[in-house]
Every structure is written in structure tokens, then in C-alpha cells.
Design an enzyme around this catalytic site. Structure first.
Site, PDB file in Angstrom:
ATOM      1  N   LYS A  35       0.836  -1.206   0.000  1.00 22.30           N
ATOM      2  CA  LYS A  35       0.000   0.000   0.000  1.00 22.30           C
ATOM      3  C   LYS A  35       0.869   1.254   0.000  1.00 22.30           C
ATOM      4  CE  LYS A  35      -2.251  -1.110   3.744  1.00 22.30           C
ATOM      5  NZ  LYS A  35      -1.569  -2.411   3.958  1.00 22.30           N
ATOM      6  N   THR A  36       1.806   1.284   0.929  1.00 23.31           N
ATOM      7  CA  THR A  36       2.657   2.461   1.017  1.00 23.31           C
ATOM      8  C   THR A  36       3.520   2.573  -0.236  1.00 23.31           C
ATOM      9  OG1 THR A  36       2.663   2.224   3.410  1.00 23.31           O
ATOM     10  CG2 THR A  36       4.350   3.643   2.470  1.00 23.31           C
TER      11      THR A  36
ATOM     12  N   ASP B 110      -2.251   7.687   3.527  1.00 14.14           N
ATOM     13  CA  ASP B 110      -1.819   6.353   3.962  1.00 14.14           C
ATOM     14  C   ASP B 110      -2.470   6.053   5.317  1.00 14.14           C
ATOM     15  OD1 ASP B 110      -0.518   3.936   3.982  1.00 14.14           O
ATOM     16  OD2 ASP B 110       1.508   4.741   4.145  1.00 14.14           O
ATOM     17  N   GLU B 111      -2.579   4.788   5.679  1.00 13.99           N
ATOM     18  CA  GLU B 111      -3.132   4.377   6.987  1.00 13.99           C
ATOM     19  C   GLU B 111      -4.500   5.010   7.211  1.00 13.99           C
ATOM     20  OE1 GLU B 111      -1.462   2.233   8.858  1.00 13.99           O
ATOM     21  OE2 GLU B 111       0.650   2.442   8.331  1.00 13.99           O
TER      22      GLU B 111
ATOM     23  N   GLN C 242      -5.861  -3.245  10.720  1.00 16.69           N
ATOM     24  CA  GLN C 242      -4.756  -2.586  11.420  1.00 16.69           C
ATOM     25  C   GLN C 242      -5.196  -1.289  12.088  1.00 16.69           C
ATOM     26  OE1 GLN C 242      -0.743  -2.767   9.525  1.00 16.69           O
ATOM     27  NE2 GLN C 242      -1.881  -3.492   7.747  1.00 16.69           N
TER      28      GLN C 242
ATOM     29  N   ARG D 282       4.664  -7.175  11.262  1.00 12.75           N
ATOM     30  CA  ARG D 282       5.865  -6.366  11.015  1.00 12.75           C
ATOM     31  C   ARG D 282       7.033  -7.268  10.631  1.00 12.75           C
ATOM     32  NH1 ARG D 282       3.742  -2.822   9.304  1.00 12.75           N
ATOM     33  NH2 ARG D 282       1.952  -4.170   9.583  1.00 12.75           N
TER      34      ARG D 282
HETATM   35  P1  ATP Z   1       1.486  -2.111   6.029  1.00 16.59           P
HETATM   36  O1  ATP Z   1       0.030  -2.435   5.998  1.00 16.59           O
HETATM   37  O2  ATP Z   1       2.194  -2.921   7.051  1.00 16.59           O
HETATM   38  O3  ATP Z   1       1.743  -0.651   6.114  1.00 16.59           O
HETATM   39  P2  ATP Z   1       1.953  -1.994   3.181  1.00 16.59           P
HETATM   40  O4  ATP Z   1       0.777  -2.580   2.513  1.00 16.59           O
HETATM   41  O5  ATP Z   1       2.059  -0.529   3.228  1.00 16.59           O
HETATM   42  O6  ATP Z   1       2.103  -2.633   4.638  1.00 16.59           O
HETATM   43  P3  ATP Z   1       4.562  -1.860   2.012  1.00 16.59           P
HETATM   44  O7  ATP Z   1       5.301  -1.425   3.225  1.00 16.59           O
HETATM   45  O8  ATP Z   1       4.278  -0.886   0.952  1.00 16.59           O
HETATM   46  O9  ATP Z   1       3.227  -2.596   2.461  1.00 16.59           O
HETATM   47  O10 ATP Z   1       5.292  -3.103   1.348  1.00 16.59           O
HETATM   48  C1  ATP Z   1       5.817  -4.164   2.134  1.00 16.59           C
HETATM   49  C2  ATP Z   1       7.140  -4.613   1.579  1.00 16.59           C
HETATM   50  O11 ATP Z   1       6.938  -5.288   0.345  1.00 16.59           O
HETATM   51  C3  ATP Z   1       8.075  -3.467   1.280  1.00 16.59           C
HETATM   52  O12 ATP Z   1       9.388  -3.857   1.598  1.00 16.59           O
HETATM   53  C4  ATP Z   1       7.886  -3.256  -0.213  1.00 16.59           C
HETATM   54  O13 ATP Z   1       9.005  -2.658  -0.802  1.00 16.59           O
HETATM   55  C5  ATP Z   1       7.688  -4.684  -0.703  1.00 16.59           C
HETATM   56  N1  ATP Z   1       6.898  -4.761  -1.966  1.00 16.59           N
HETATM   57  C6  ATP Z   1       5.635  -4.382  -2.136  1.00 16.59           C
HETATM   58  N2  ATP Z   1       5.218  -4.598  -3.405  1.00 16.59           N
HETATM   59  C7  ATP Z   1       6.266  -5.145  -4.054  1.00 16.59           C
HETATM   60  C8  ATP Z   1       6.489  -5.598  -5.405  1.00 16.59           C
HETATM   61  N3  ATP Z   1       5.531  -5.540  -6.338  1.00 16.59           N
HETATM   62  N4  ATP Z   1       7.700  -6.098  -5.680  1.00 16.59           N
HETATM   63  C9  ATP Z   1       8.660  -6.163  -4.753  1.00 16.59           C
HETATM   64  N5  ATP Z   1       8.529  -5.762  -3.485  1.00 16.59           N
HETATM   65  C10 ATP Z   1       7.348  -5.248  -3.124  1.00 16.59           C
HETATM   66 MG    MG Z   2       2.153   0.851   4.830  1.00 19.60          MG
END
Ligand code: ATP
Ligand code: MG
Length: 731
Positions: free
Chosen positions: A32-33, A218-219, A249, A611
């Protein structure tokens, strides 16, 4: 287009759907981020949108820092982000208000009161209203005021149905009045005033709506009503609003966050495109299975399945330590072992806990072994006495009407202004409905004639007046200096002229440490040297007022990070230790009686588990010292929800087995050998106590022939009884 090549198809869709509202709902680690940063970069780089037309909001300063770094790294030019509005809700609102202050009748030199200051003001308000602090808990009243503000309720619209609400409404009104006298805003005001500004001032609203072509949040699940309203008002113009979140979350319910904002968003933007992301890139399958098992027990959620192609990975380690010291030692042993085996670096490790107080035992283990660590929050730098003193001086130079700061330093170091003089100044100013500084100006003959006429004869003795005037003269010098010196130069001058430097350096070791802290503050302030002189002080004070706990976090050095589960949101670590998985701690005793609270505790555990990228340790103790007592502890109900296939180590089951499985205990208490089948009460059971009413049993242990039961009550907290005396009845 390399920007899009590192994204999977739904992620790519989320990045390239730039027109109209978009809602991304997805589990942890699904990108997402990442999508949000790629989208900002895509808009700037591929679509040529000017950065100042973009706004991206997130929850902590730390997350904002990461977001800005990551986005900048995706752009060809490192300057490419310039002008983009990027930050936390609070910092963005502070900036909006500062820019529009004059138009909305706010003193542009307003200061931001931190939590301590806010509590001081609540206490002052109670005193002003002749209400007894012992009867009306200032913290509880402050919480009521804060909740009201997050719901955009003013003292006038605050709903009153009980006596306590009636009191809270009166204190709220007085509290706001005192803030206004000091030209101060509290954290919640930043949001509320920004919303009111947009709501009530059409030209300002239109200006921002036209400027902000793209808005990203975000969030989103942790937004409260005021934050939601802000987003809605800003987005109404161009409707290119992009929000990402995960209802599982949502962990800030206690601060008014409401994941039903997702529903509101769908209603307010019915044309929103909803995008789901299902692939997790962060964690191993074992960690995801544990996370799914944990969260699937919550009722109020949409079931979703996360998958990864990272493979199963190593099993989750469940470990029962004897007590919190033993828990800390176990963690250190493991970190050392992982490093020796080449499995992980210390800097990859994080130790998480439910309450700040739990960090102490872990820290002690680190200190005993001489291993460095990074602590997020707890002993916050900006909460230190010397830092608050120095900042109070700086704040006064910026806005001398800040009564909280004035009270703080008027006699620090001692300059013969006793409490009686301050009281007299305070009541004199109160009769005139003026700030303390206005009182000083009157005394110095500098006030407007009209006010001077109203004030009449001042109430001070000759000596008291001389002492006050001495301080007043110093203060005037600093106010004048505030707009010509850099913040660092101003601090030097204040430390010197106020005598604070000499006073602090009394030669003791503690004094040296305090002085080092002040120098550290000076270093921070020197970061503002390049700003125009008339803006630097304001910018410095605003930033230090808004640093949240997470900001002490420094990513570079190779040391494990200690942080609360709340602060861990959005971050990721190779190895995660979650300590204190015990009834009363995680889930917290406050939530044992409350089904919604319990769901939030579960989400908090879920945030912690997710995490972890590679390894996860779940720890609990046999007994733990809390609030000065050592108590037997019961393993968290959350541990029982984990499937046996994902864990190694002992899974807590019956009370009897639980008591015989801790690790290398120094000394075993006698009770552990007692057969558990003689226990009358069991954890989770509902009971009634003649005085405290209904509660839930957390632990029950045999103690010298009697049964010791600890019970959580909704309003009284946790109490400990002997079953033979307490007259507890099952309900
Ligand atoms: P949270 O809900 O915990 O905030 P999130 O959905 O925001 O998580 P991110 O932090 O954006 O998730 O991504 C998690 C990890 O996966 C990061 O290290 C990110 O770089 C990696 N990642 C996400 N998408 C890809 C992709 N398509 N290819 C490679 N790595 C990825
Ligand atoms: Mg995130």
C-alpha cells in the site's frame, strides 16, 4: 517505464488510476505504502504534475520521512519533490493555519501546547472554576475534551447528558479561553481549526481545492472524524483522492480513529474505484498463517486471504520466560545467536511491547551486556526537564503570551520571584482577562492606557516588582532578538543572559548529561539557520512541538530497536520479538471487559506479528512485576489461537502445564507444583465481587493452600484476592 515495472498488476492499476476517487483496501505488507509513493512519483514524472499540487498524508513523522525519501528516490531529479505537501495531519494543518492565520483571526505567532502543557491548562481551568482536582480527574477531563475535538465538537455543541459531561463542558470552555489568552493551540485544535477554516471560509476552501489536484492518504483506517472531514473538504474540489488502508490494522480507536471512515468514504465518493491487493511481499507464509489465524477471530471485518511466494520460512518461536528479566536475557541470547549464525544483524531486530513501561527490563538486559539499542519513545528527549525549560524560553521569545512557558521559567533559575508573586501576577491578570505577560507590561508601564486605567494600582511590593521587572527586561530583549538572530544564536543568548547555563552546570555528572542534552537541542535548532530570520523560529518551534515518539528512531546504526506496538505501525523488520503476550498486558486489562476494545487488542497483536519479515518470537513470562508487585501471569489468549503447525516451542495450554514450562528460572515459587485441578476459578471466567461488581478472572494460582485470583474490573482495574476471603461468586 521502469516506475511501473516493479509493481504487480493490481498495484499498477492503483498507481495509474489517477482520475477520480480510489480506495485501496489491503492487508499488511501488500505494498500500500509502496503504491502511494510510486503514484506520487508517477504523477510528477510521467504525467508532469507539479509537485506543489500534490498532498500526501501519513500518520507519523517517521512514516512521512520514509515516504518522502522513497518518493524522491524514484524520481530522476532529487529536487523533484519540492513544494509537495507531505507530512502528518498535524504538521500539514499547522502549516495551513500559519499561512492563513490572519484571515481566520488567529495570532500567526501561535504556539503549540504539548501534552504536558495541556494538562497544566486543564488543571488551571479546574482551579479557575473552583473544581477539585481530586474529584474531577484532570486526565479524564482532558481525554473528554480531546475526544470532543476529534469529533469537531466545540464547548457549545458538546453534548451533555451526565453530571460529568456537564463539568467537562465547562472545563472545556475555560480551557479554550486559557489557550486563547496564551495564543496557543493544542494538537487537536490544529485539526479542528483547520477543518473549521475550510468549512467556514469559502475563498480559502476554494483556494486549496483548486491547488490540490491530487490527495493521497496512507493508513486511512486510523483517521478520526476531524481528519476525515479535512480530507473530504480538500478533495471535494477535484475529487482525485486516493486512500489506502487496512481495517484490520486500526489501532487508534482510543484516540477517536474510526475505520467506519472507510464506509463514509464510499458514501461520500460513490464512484470510488476499489482496488484490493492480495500478495504480501514482506513476510514468510508461516508468519502470514499465524497472522491470519489471529485476526480471523475478530467479528467485525471482511475476511481476506493473504499469500506470499516467499515460502514457508522458519517456525515462530513461542517462549515462556520466568520473569521480565529472563525475557530480556532470552532476547539478547537470541540476537547474539542469530548474528553468530549469520541469520540476522542486530539492526534487523525489533522488540515490541504493549506498554512503554515494559521497555525497562529489556533495556536493562541490553545495558548489563553492554549491547547498544535504540529506544523509540518513552524517555522522550523533548520531555526532559532541561529541554522543556530551554524550549519554554524560546517559545516566550516567539510568543510571550504563552502562560504555560512563562510560569515554567519565570523563576528558573531562581531570580527572587517567589510563588506568591507569581500567584499575585496571575490573579491580577485574571481579573483583567489578560495573559501574565500583559500583566508584566502593565507593571512596566508599557500597556495600552485603556488597560492601564482598568488595572489600577498594581499589587506588588517594591522588591517583588523589581524582580519581575528584571525578568521582563530580559524577556523583551529576547523577543526583539527572536526576529534577527538564528534560533541557535537566540538559544545561546538566552542560556547566557538567563543564567540557565551556569545554573545547570553545577559540576555533577547528571548536570553534564543535562547540559549535553541542551547542546543537542542547539544542534537541532541549527538546522534552521538557512531559513529567513522571520520564519526560522516559528518553523523550529512548530517542528519540535510536533515530533512524535517515533521520531527518535534512527535507521542507520546496527542496533536493535525497542518500540511499542503502536509505534511499529507501517514499519518492517527482519526479526520481531513481541514481549509480554499475557492476559492483562496483551490483551491489555483495560480491554478485558469490552468486546470492541478486545478486537482492537487483537488488531494490535496482528500489527505486531505482520511487522516481521523472516522470524517471529512470541514471549510471555511465568510471573511479572508490574506496578511494584510480582504477579503470576497467564499466557495471552491470542497464543492459543495460533495453529500448532506454525510454532515451535511450548504452546500454552492448561494452567497446570503453563506453570511448569518456563525456561531457565532462577527460583521456582512453591505454587507451581500445585495440582491445578483444585482451582475454583479459571482465566476468562466471569465473577462477581461484593464491592467491585462483575469482572473477569485473569489468573488463578494456588498459594499456600488458598487460591489467589486476580480479576479485572471495568472501572477499578485489576485486583488480587484470596478466594477464601473475597467472597467471589461465579456469574
Ligand atoms: P502495512 O500495511 O504494514 O503498512 P503496506 O501494505 O504498506 O504494509 P509496504 O510497506 O508498501 O506494504 O510493502 C511491504 C514490503 O513489500 C516493502 O518492503 C515493499 O518494498 C515490498 N513490496 C511491495 N510490493 C512489491 C512488489 N511488487 N515487488 C517487490 N517488493 C514489493
Ligand atoms: Mg504501509
Amino acid at each position: 517505464m521502469t516506475l511501473l515495472s516493479t509493481l504487480n498488476p493490481p498495484q499498477r492499476q492503483a498507481v495509474t488510476t489517477t482520475t477520480g476517487p480510489v480506495l485501496v483496501l489491503a492487508g499488511p505488507g501488500s505494498g500500500k505504502t509502496r503504491v502511494l509513493t510510486h503514484r506520487a512519483a508517477y504523477l510528477i514524472q510521467e504525467l508532469g504534475v507539479e509537485p506543489w499540487r500534490l498532498m500526501a498524508v501519513t500518520f507519523t513523522n517517521k512514516a512521512a520521512g520514509v515516504m518522502s525519501e522513497r518518493t524522491a528516490a524514484l524520481l530522476d531529479s532529487p529536487q523533484g519533490l519540492r513544494g509537495m505537501i507531505l507530512g502528518t495531519f498535524h504538521s500539514i494543518c499547522a502549516r495551513f493555519l500559519r499561512m492563513q492565520a490572519v484571515a481566520i483571526g488567529l495570532n500567526p505567532r501561535y504556539v503549540i501546547f504539548d501534552s504536558d502543557d495541556q494538562l497544566q491548562v486543564v488543571k488551571q481551568a479546574l482551579r479557575d472554576l473552583n473544581l477539585d482536582e481530586k474529584r474531577y480527574n484532570p486526565r479524564a477531563i482532558h481525554a473528554a475534551i480531546s475526544n470532543a475535538k476529534n469529533e469537531l465538537l466545540t464547548p457549545e455543541t458538546f453534548p451533555i447528558t451526565t453530571h460529568h459531561e456537564e463539568i467537562a463542558a465547562r472545563v472545556y470552555a475555560r480551557y479554550q479561553h486559557l489557550l486563547a489568552l496564551s495564543s496557543a493551540l493544542d494538537f487537536d485544535d490544529l485539526l479542528m481549526r483547520a477543518v473549521f477554516m475550510l468549512r467556514d471560509h469559502e475563498p480559502i476552501r476554494r483556494q486549496y481545492q483548486q491547488r490540490l489536484q491530487y490527495i493521497m492518504v496512507d493508513e486511512f483506517q486510523d483517521t478520526n472524524s476531524a481528519q476525515y472531514e479535512l480530507v473530504r473538504l480538500l478533495a471535494e474540489g477535484q475529487r482525485n483522492v486516493f486512500v489506502v488502508g487496512d481495517e484490520d490494522q486500526s489501532i487508534y480507536g482510543w484516540r477517536g480513529a474510526d475505520f467506519r471512515n472507510v464506509e463514509r468514504f464510499r458514501q461520500d465518493f460513490p464512484d470510488a474505484k476499489v482496488i484490493l491487493l492480495e500478495q504480501n511481499y514482506r513476510s514468510t507464509q508461516i508468519i502470514l498463517d499465524a497472522a491470519n489465524a489471529l485476526i480471523s477471530r475478530n467479528f467485525h471485518r471482511t475476511p481476506k486471504k493473504l499469500f506470499t511466494d516467499r515460502g514457508a520460512g522458519v517456525k515462530i518461536v513461542l517462549h515462556q520466560a520466568f520473569d521480565e528479566q529472563d525475557e530480556g536475557n532470552f532476547i539478547l541470547d537470541e540476537i547474539v545467536r542469530l548474528q553468530q549464525e549469520g541469520a540476522a544483524q542486530p539492526g534487523d531486530c525489533a522488540i515490541m511491547y504493549r506498554t512503554n513501561a515494559q521497555s525497562r527490563a529489556v533495556e536493562e538486559a541490553f545495558i548489563r551486556r553492554g549491547v547498544p539499542y535504540r529506544l523509540v519513545g518513552a524517555t522522550r528527549f523533548y520531555n526532559r526537564r532541561e529541554i522543556k525549560d530551554a524550549l519554554a524560553y524560546m517559545r516566550l521569545a516567539h510568543n510571550p503570551h504563552d502562560d504555560v512557558s512563562l510560569r515554567r521559567v519565570i523563576n528558573v533559575p531562581p531570580r527572587s520571584i517567589g510563588a506568591a508573586s507569581v500567584d499575585r501576577l496571575s490573579s491580577w491578570a485574571a481579573t483583567l482577562d489578560a495573559s501574565l505577560y500583559t500583566g508584566l507590561r502593565l507593571l512596566g508601564g508599557d500597556a495600552e492606557p485603556e488597560l492601564a486605567a482598568r488595572a489600577g494600582v498594581h499589587p506588588f511590593s517594591g522588591r517583588a516588582r523589581t524582580a519581575l521587572m528584571h525578568f521582563y527586561t530580559l524577556l523583551q530583549g529576547w523577543i526583539a532578538a527572536g526576529s534577527v538572530l538564528t534560533p541557535a544564536q537566540l538559544l545561546d543568548r538566552i542560556l547566557d543572559e538567563s543564567g540557565y547555563r551556569d545554573w545547570l552546570q553545577d559540576g555533577s555528572e547528571e548536570a553534564q548529561e543535562r547540559w549535553d542534552n541542551v547542546l543537542e537541542l542547539r544542534t537541532v535548532s541549527a538546522g534552521y539557520d538557512d531559513l529567513p530570520r522571520d520564519q526560522a523560529l516559528a518553523a523550529f518551534l512548530e517542528e519540535v512541538a510536533l515530533v512524535s515518539d517515533v521520531d527518535d528512531y534512527e535507521a542507520s546504526s546496527n542496533a536493535p530497536t525497542l518500540l511499542t506496538l503502536h509505534a511499529a505501525k507501517g514499519l518492517e523488520f527482519g526479526v520481531v520479538f513481541i514481549t509480554g503476550l499475557e492476559e492483562g498486558l496483551l490483551p491489555h486489562s483495560r480491554s478485558l471487559e469490552d468486546p470492541d476494545g478486545m478486537e482492537e487488542e487483537r488488531r494490535l497483536a496482528y500489527v505486531g506479528v505482520t511487522r516481521a519479515a523472516n522470524r517471529l518470537y512470541l514471549l510471555h513470562t511465568f510471573r511479572r512485576s508490574a506496578w511494584g508487585r510480582s504477579e503470576p501471569s497467564a499466557p495471552s489468549r491470542f497464543l492459543r489461537d495460533l495453529p500448532a503447525s506454525v510454532t515451535s516451542g511450548h504452546r500454552p495450554g492448561s494452567a497446570h502445564r503453563r506453570m511448569t514450562t518456563w525456561g531457565r528460572e532462577p527460583q521456582a515459587p512453591a505454587s507451581r507444583h500445585s495440582p491445578s485441578n483444585r482451582l475454583q476459578f479459571s482465566p476468562g471466567q466471569r465473577v462477581r465481587h461484593p464491592t467491585f461488581g462483575e469482572g473477569t478472572v485473569i489468573t488463578s494460582t494456588l498459594m499456600g493452600g488458598d487460591e489467589e485470583v486476580s480479576v479485572a474490573f471495568r472501572s477499578q482495574g485489576v485486583k488480587r484476592f484470596l478466594a477464601s476471603l473475597a467472597n467471589l461468586k461465579p456469574v
